[in-house]
Design an enzyme around this catalytic site. Structure first.
Site, PDB file in Angstrom:
ATOM      1  CE  LYS A  22      -1.489   1.957   3.768  1.00 23.84           C
ATOM      2  NZ  LYS A  22      -1.927   3.212   4.370  1.00 23.84           N
ATOM      3  CG  ASN A  23       2.580   2.565   3.537  1.00 22.24           C
ATOM      4  OD1 ASN A  23       1.476   3.095   3.447  1.00 22.24           O
ATOM      5  ND2 ASN A  23       3.035   2.071   4.676  1.00 22.24           N
ATOM      6  NE  ARG A  93      -1.076  12.724   7.852  1.00 21.93           N
ATOM      7  CZ  ARG A  93      -1.290  13.975   8.266  1.00 21.93           C
ATOM      8  NH1 ARG A  93      -2.413  14.268   8.886  1.00 21.93           N
ATOM      9  NH2 ARG A  93      -0.399  14.917   8.052  1.00 21.93           N
ATOM     10  CB  CYS A 117      -4.458   6.551  11.203  1.00 20.83           C
ATOM     11  SG  CYS A 117      -5.013   5.061  10.366  1.00 20.83           S
ATOM     12  NE  ARG A 122       0.185  10.367  10.193  1.00 23.21           N
ATOM     13  CZ  ARG A 122      -0.388   9.257   9.738  1.00 23.21           C
ATOM     14  NH1 ARG A 122       0.337   8.345   9.133  1.00 23.21           N
ATOM     15  NH2 ARG A 122      -1.675   9.050   9.868  1.00 23.21           N
ATOM     16  CG  ASP A 306       3.307   1.443   9.482  1.00 22.64           C
ATOM     17  OD1 ASP A 306       2.871   2.264  10.303  1.00 22.64           O
ATOM     18  OD2 ASP A 306       3.298   1.639   8.255  1.00 22.64           O
ATOM     19  CB  VAL A 328       7.735   6.975  14.406  1.00 23.08           C
ATOM     20  CG1 VAL A 328       7.315   7.606  13.080  1.00 23.08           C
ATOM     21  CG2 VAL A 328       9.049   6.211  14.244  1.00 23.08           C
ATOM     22  NE  ARG A 398      -6.913   4.590   5.733  1.00 25.45           N
ATOM     23  CZ  ARG A 398      -5.864   4.837   6.507  1.00 25.45           C
ATOM     24  NH1 ARG A 398      -5.867   4.500   7.770  1.00 25.45           N
ATOM     25  NH2 ARG A 398      -4.797   5.424   6.006  1.00 25.45           N
TER      26      ARG A 398
END
Length: 418
Positions: A22-23, A93, A117, A122, A306, A328, A398
């Site tokens: 996904k990222n 985002r 989220c 961020r 994550d 983070v 998601r």
């Protein structure tokens, strides 16, 4: 609203195919806005966030063709609108990633400030400041970032903090800028490298992706190409943690082991027997209870934030005491309260969770607070006595493709309740 019901399951066993990341998919889909021709992106996962990004591109006038084999043909040459509206951006985002490409390719962009989220701050100021250094005129008003530039100019940009989306946005913008752009303190994540490789396949001149310094020599145009998205390392890690918690034996296929070194090291510390190949990872607990591990999250190549929630769940049923320090995001222990409802012994001190492993968890109704928290509650449900019901799983959809079907194939007792 859908829920997941998870019943006590035995050791997970079998093989599971890992989906595209996904990222990596989201920035690569945004990068198609830079092309002068048709792009074909392969191995794109069927996820809510991907659907949102495709909807955003479609709203702009991009022509899309999606087939059942995870291939997407994208024709950005007829874009009509340069706006990313609030109704789409508020749910994800990553929508901010269209800012750099639109500004570089078309000289204008209007992007709503993003949502997503609620795991912590961020800020997008690093995106804005970097583009301003490249000559963009930017204002923020009415909840929108409004940017203009005749042609961006190369610049040296030193990011105050490591930011993945900030690095990606500036990287994409720099490909069509006049001159050379240098991004210092750049994110080193594999997904950033994947984006850079896609841009290079389009004709970009990029050096240093995967290091803290990326150098981009701007070109006048980028062409269309065919590109395959890399496997999802976080999905891989989630299935391996599920196997470890259930004392199982699982092989993840179509994945990339070297991108998970930090995670695999902690699984080995937990007692897992791990073997790996070029595109597979196999974990075997030999029926043994995992041992507690200490974790400190940090940007890649350190332990990924994550995977923090999943290891919080693992420590909850492990032998011994483990500490997890989150550096983070400042608000990423919301799953701890839900795990406590299932009998987990977790104490929070600032950004550190102290977890004392218990022999067993007990099923309870729980609520997902973000994407990775959803995964932690599911893997906890696999080892809890009784039927655990996880609410608000739209977070899960998601970022995980067909997770219940994949878990069922490994022997898990899990079903979706409509």
């Amino acid at each position: 609203m859908d829920k997941l019901q998870i019943s006590t399951s035995g050791p997970l066993k079998g093989e599971v195919n890992i989906s595209g990341a996904k990222n990596a998919s989201l920035p690569i889909l945004a990068a198609t806005l830079l092309a002068d021709g048709i792009m074909t992106i392969e191995n794109v996962p069927h996820l809510k966030d991907v659907t949102t990004m495709l909807g955003l591109l479609g709203r702009m006038g991009v022509e899309l063709t999606v087939d059942e084999s995870t291939h997407i043909d994208i024709d950005p040459t007829r874009i009509q609108r340069f706006v990313a509206p609030y109704d789409l951006v508020k749910t994800m985002r990553a929508s901010i990633l269209v800012l750099g490409p639109m500004l570089a390719r078309y000289g204008e962009a209007e992007v709503s400030l993003p949502g997503g989220c609620a795991i912590g701050s961020r800020p997008v100021n690093l995106h804005i400041e970097g583009l301003q250094r490249m000559g963009a005129q930017i204002s923020v008003e009415g909840g929108y970032i409004r940017a203009r530039a005749k042609r961006l100019k190369g610049a040296t940009i030193n990011l105050d903090i490591v930011t993945v989306t900030g690095t990606e946005n500036l990287l994409m913008a720099a490909t069509l800028a006049e001159g050379t752009t240098v991004i210092e303190n750049a994110a080193r994540e594999p997904e950033v490298v994947d984006l850079a490789n896609c841009l290079i396949a389009m004709g970009a001149k990029i050096e240093g992706a995967g290091s803290a310094t990326i150098r981009i020599q701007g070109v006048s145009s980028l062409q269309g190409c065919r590109y395959r998205v890399l496997p999802d390392r976080i999905e891989t890690g989630t299935f391996l943690v599920a196997a470890a918690m259930t004392r199982g034996h699982v092989k993840t296929k179509n994945t990339c082991a070297h991108e998970l070194d930090a995670v695999l090291l902690k699984l080995q510390e937990a007692g897992a027997d791990i073997s790996r190949g070029e595109d597979w990872i196999e974990l075997d607990m030999h029926g043994q209870r995992p041992r507690a591990v200490d974790i400190h999250t940090a940007p890649y190549p350190a332990f990924p934030t994550d995977m923090q929630a999943q290891f919080t769940a693992l420590n909850a049923v492990a032998e011994g005491v483990g500490t997890i320090t989150e550096t983070v995001f400042e608000n990423r222990f919301m799953h701890a309260q839900e795990l406590r409802r299932m009998g987990a012994d977790i104490s929070l001190e600032h950004n550190t969770a102290i977890i004392r492993g218990v022999e067993k968890l007990v099923a309870a109704p729980v609520m997902a607070t973000d994407l990775r928290a959803s995964a932690s509650l599911i893997v906890a449900g696999l080892v809890a006595e009784g039927d655990t019901v996880v609410d608000r799983i739209y977070h899960l959809d998601r970022g995980y493709e067909c997770i219940e079907e994949k878990l069922q194939a490994l022997g898990a007792r899990i079903r979706r309740i409509h």
